[in-house]
Design an enzyme around this catalytic site. Structure first.
Site, mmCIF file in Angstrom:
data_model
loop_
_atom_site.group_PDB
_atom_site.id
_atom_site.type_symbol
_atom_site.label_atom_id
_atom_site.label_comp_id
_atom_site.label_asym_id
_atom_site.label_seq_id
_atom_site.Cartn_x
_atom_site.Cartn_y
_atom_site.Cartn_z
ATOM 1 N N CYS A 289 0.846 -1.190 0.000
ATOM 2 C CA CYS A 289 0.000 0.000 0.000
ATOM 3 C C CYS A 289 0.886 1.246 0.000
ATOM 4 C CB CYS A 289 -0.947 0.102 1.186
ATOM 5 S SG CYS A 289 -2.046 -1.292 1.361
ATOM 6 N N ARG B 98 3.791 -0.538 -4.810
ATOM 7 C CA ARG B 98 3.544 -1.002 -3.441
ATOM 8 C C ARG B 98 2.211 -1.725 -3.302
ATOM 9 N NH1 ARG B 98 6.891 1.534 0.321
ATOM 10 N NH2 ARG B 98 5.506 0.704 1.874
ATOM 11 N N TRP C 106 -3.040 -2.718 -1.573
ATOM 12 C CA TRP C 106 -2.793 -4.149 -1.748
ATOM 13 C C TRP C 106 -3.655 -4.816 -0.679
ATOM 14 C CZ3 TRP C 106 -1.000 -8.303 1.116
ATOM 15 C CH2 TRP C 106 -0.586 -9.429 0.389
ATOM 16 N N GLU D 136 6.927 -15.410 -10.683
ATOM 17 C CA GLU D 136 6.265 -14.190 -10.227
ATOM 18 C C GLU D 136 5.849 -13.261 -11.370
ATOM 19 O OE1 GLU D 136 10.195 -11.848 -8.475
ATOM 20 O OE2 GLU D 136 8.273 -11.439 -7.577
ATOM 21 N N HIS E 117 15.633 -37.549 -6.495
ATOM 22 C CA HIS E 117 14.881 -37.949 -5.296
ATOM 23 C C HIS E 117 13.411 -37.525 -5.395
ATOM 24 C CE1 HIS E 117 18.559 -39.243 -3.393
ATOM 25 N NE2 HIS E 117 19.127 -38.098 -3.771
ATOM 26 N N LYS F 263 5.619 -4.575 -4.127
ATOM 27 C CA LYS F 263 7.078 -4.474 -4.037
ATOM 28 C C LYS F 263 7.588 -4.637 -2.612
ATOM 29 C CE LYS F 263 11.171 -3.663 -5.678
ATOM 30 N NZ LYS F 263 11.808 -4.786 -6.385
HETATM 31 O O1 M6R Z 1 12.499 -5.708 0.103
HETATM 32 P P1 M6R Z 1 12.916 -7.102 0.441
HETATM 33 O O2 M6R Z 1 14.201 -7.485 -0.180
HETATM 34 O O3 M6R Z 1 12.934 -7.351 1.920
HETATM 35 O O4 M6R Z 1 11.788 -8.015 -0.172
HETATM 36 C C1 M6R Z 1 11.766 -9.398 0.018
HETATM 37 C C2 M6R Z 1 10.809 -10.059 -0.946
HETATM 38 O O5 M6R Z 1 9.512 -9.615 -0.735
HETATM 39 C C3 M6R Z 1 11.203 -9.790 -2.399
HETATM 40 O O6 M6R Z 1 12.514 -10.179 -2.654
HETATM 41 C C4 M6R Z 1 10.260 -10.532 -3.360
HETATM 42 O O7 M6R Z 1 10.456 -11.907 -3.235
HETATM 43 C C5 M6R Z 1 10.499 -10.050 -4.791
HETATM 44 N N1 M6R Z 1 9.257 -9.756 -5.430
HETATM 45 C C6 M6R Z 1 11.217 -11.052 -5.614
HETATM 46 O O8 M6R Z 1 11.433 -10.617 -6.916
#
Ligand code: M6R
Length: 611
Positions: free
Chosen positions: A2, A27, A75, A491, A507, A606
């Site tokens: 957000c 965000r 969000w 993603e 495995h 993000k």
């Molecule tokens: O801002 P951060 O590095 O703490 O964020 C962690 C994850 O939310 C972030 O890396 C997320 O997995 C991304 N969208 C991956 O591309």
């Protein structure tokens, strides 16, 4: 998650709020809304399901002039994304308008009590409960700021809020606990936002609110205090980036721009730190803990998502170069399992945004147990950067695309510097240090060579973009890269993908392999290359289609696999910084061929500032 913006000043307010929201749209982007206090102190609001563009279209008819307004891009956590659940939320009389980032955890108990007292609700959100709670207190104390403070004392959970009201129409009240809020101090104008990107266009002077602080903005200035009404002395900081860094600069998507920026961002991560002739590293941010870290009993690295994948590479690096035992753990697990920590443990928190709720909460957990906390963070002044005892900024500049790319390679670069720094403090020889430092210095040009071959990766994407599943395999330093490649693909393209240590395939995952399964194998020429080739043979024996990432000149592999993508030679421990780049491009081109919303993939945001 957000984005919040609030503004008091003389500029035309609706376009200003909309532009601010667009800059923070990464965000959260399932609905958006805004409220303005017009010249006769009436509240005018509009809320829309969808993107900020939808809100912009809907606000064409909102011909209001005002100097005070707040806005939000959402969000969803509580309540389906629709017009009603979009922010702002109001009290029952529609005199108070509130935007909120975070989660009010005890909202349902408070809501029941308020209903029993005769209050009613329009939405399914936790935020509306806070708005009505403020109303309840305002009805009693007739003082907006006091009512906000009383209400915030009743709620559990996290919040970054901004509110305006016709009761006291010349102010914005903002407060935070666990969700970021920044004040912008302009020339006779004041802003509040959850992100510096919404402020930079207006001023570079900012104040980072701390947890349990609030701010009252008015046309004449601002005051900051704690929610408990104690004075605080807030320091004004200067933002260190420019507007053009948060624009696309001719690229079709931010993600592509950020992938192509990596030649520069890797260089920036090393700037002023790498002492090539001494085979050593200077890390000013660790000065205060230098002697203690040399004798660290253990290092724990905790993070989420892509940052977690970089932590896994960090484990290999630090153990190899410094011989300090390293454990890596998801922050969301670390914070809830009562980890056993010792006072001579160091816990490293990796985060691009510096605002990830689980990572931030894990710091409190580690601090309570007496460990020293270090941050490896991109966003300067972010909550995680400020909460840790010491740290290293990665200096990747603003990353806007939801899929993290340049921050990942900058994290890897900084982790390599850290491992070298620790190694040289312990047993690593000068000769070995110089060898690693020289290879680090050469990386940006090698990254550029890979980027120059982007069109070949686009061609491969063309062949596979309709596949339903992908498998990514790697070993050693490149096992985390297999995880990262799979994460990038799923993603942004929504194709199911799994990353595995190559030898684990037999495995279980091997059962998935048939002629329709593309298998991306990260196979640089290192000491376990031959083993990886055996894993490729196993895939080919089951008719899987193999895309291999290997070194220039390794033409042998061409006979075995369906496609080879080449990277320049480097030391095995630095290969992840190179091997991940083709995987980022493969994910990008696949998602583009599928027509996905690459910079704002569905269901994501993000910075994940809720649990
Ligand atoms: O801002 P951060 O590095 O703490 O964020 C962690 C994850 O939310 C972030 O890396 C997320 O997995 C991304 N969208 C991956 O591309």
């Amino acid at each position: 998650m957000c984005g919040i913006i609030g503004y008091i000043g003389k500029k035309e307010i609706v376009p200003l709020l909309l532009t601010g929201l667009k800059r923070m749209e990464y965000r959260g982007y399932d609905s958006a809304g805004l409220s303005i206090l017009d010249s006769s102190s009436e509240l005018k609001s509009i809320k829309k399901k969808g993107r900020v563009n939808d809100l912009e279209l809907a606000s064409m008819d909102l011909n209001v002039k005002g100097i005070i307004g707040i806005a939000h891009t959402r969000w969803a956590t509580h309540g389906y994304p629709n017009d009603i659940n979009a922010h702002p939320h109001f009290d029952t009389k529609m005199n108070i308008s509130l935007v909120h980032n975070g989660i009010i955890e005890n909202y349902s108990i408070i809501k029941q009590k308020l209903i029993q007292e005769g209050y009613s609700f329009r939405s399914d959100t936790d935020t509306e409960v806070l708005a009505v709670l403020i109303e309840r207190f305002y009805d009693k104390v007739k003082d907006l700021e006091y009512a906000v403070r009383l209400a915030l004392n009743e709620v559990n959970g996290t919040f970054g809020i901004a509110l305006i009201s016709k009761y006291e129409p010349n102010k914005i009240i903002a407060a935070r606990r666990g969700s970021p809020l920044i004040l912008g101090i302009g020339d006779n104008e004041y802003l509040v936002a959850s992100d510096a990107s919404a402020i930079i266009e207006h001023t570079k002077n900012v104040i980072y609110l701390n947890d349990d602080e609030m701010a009252i903005l008015s046309p004449d200035g601002f005051i900051t205090k704690t929610i408990a009404n104690k004075k605080v002395k807030s320091e004004i900081h200067q933002l260190e980036f420019d507007l053009e860094q948060i624009e696309k600069g001719g690229f079709e998507h931010f993600m592509l721009k950020e992938i192509f920026e990596q030649t520069q961002t890797i260089r920036d991560a090393m700037r002023g730190r790498l002492l090539v002739d001494e085979g050593n590293v200077k890390l000013g941010g660790l000065r205060s803990v230098r002697d203690r870290i040399r004798n660290a009993r253990r290092i724990i690295i905790t993070a989420c998502g892509t940052s977690y994948n970089s932590a896994l590479v960090g484990e290999y690096l630090i153990e190899q170069l410094a011989h300090i035992p390293v454990e890596v753990e998801y922050a969301s697990e670390f914070r809830y399992r009562s980890p056993i920590l010792f006072e001579d443990d160091f816990v490293i928190f990796i985060s691009q945004s510096g605002e990830t709720a689980d990572t931030y909460a894990a710091i409190q957990e580690a601090k309570q147990r007496g460990a020293t906390c270090l941050g490896i963070v991109n966003v300067v002044g972010s909550s995680i950067a400020r909460a840790t005892d010491a740290g290293i900024y990665i200096h990747a500049g603003p990353e806007i695309g939801v899929a993290s790319t340049k921050a990942f390679t900058s994290q890897l670069t900084v982790l390599s510097l850290l491992a070298l720094y620790l190694g040289r403090m312990r047993n690593l020889s000068t000769i070995d240090g110089i060898k690693i430092a020289k290879e680090l210095e050469a990386l940006p040009d090698k990254v550029q060579m890979i980027l120059n071959g982007a069109s070949e990766i686009e061609r491969i994407a063309n062949e596979y973009y309709q596949s339903r599943n992908f498998l990514y395999l790697g070993r050693g330093y490149n096992f985390p890269i297999a995880l990262e490649g799979a994460l990038k693909l799923k993603e942004i393209s929504y194709i199911h993908a799994e990353g595995y240590p190559a030898a684990e395939m037999k495995h279980g995952p091997i059962a998935l392999i048939d002629k329709n399964m593309p298998v991306v194998v990260v196979a640089p020429k290192d000491e376990i290359y031959e083993k990886v080739v055996s894993n490729i043979e196993e895939v080919k024996a089951r008719e899987g289609r193999v895309i291999a990432i290997t070194n220039y000149g390794n033409t042998d592999l061409e006979k075995l696999v369906d496609h080879c993508i080449y990277i320049p030679d480097t030391l095995p421990l630095l290969t992840p910084i190179l091997t991940v780049i083709p995987l980022q491009l493969l994910a990008y081109y696949t998602a583009r061929l599928l027509g996905r919303d690459i910079d704002k993939p569905r269901n994501l945001a993000k910075s994940v500032t809720v649990e």
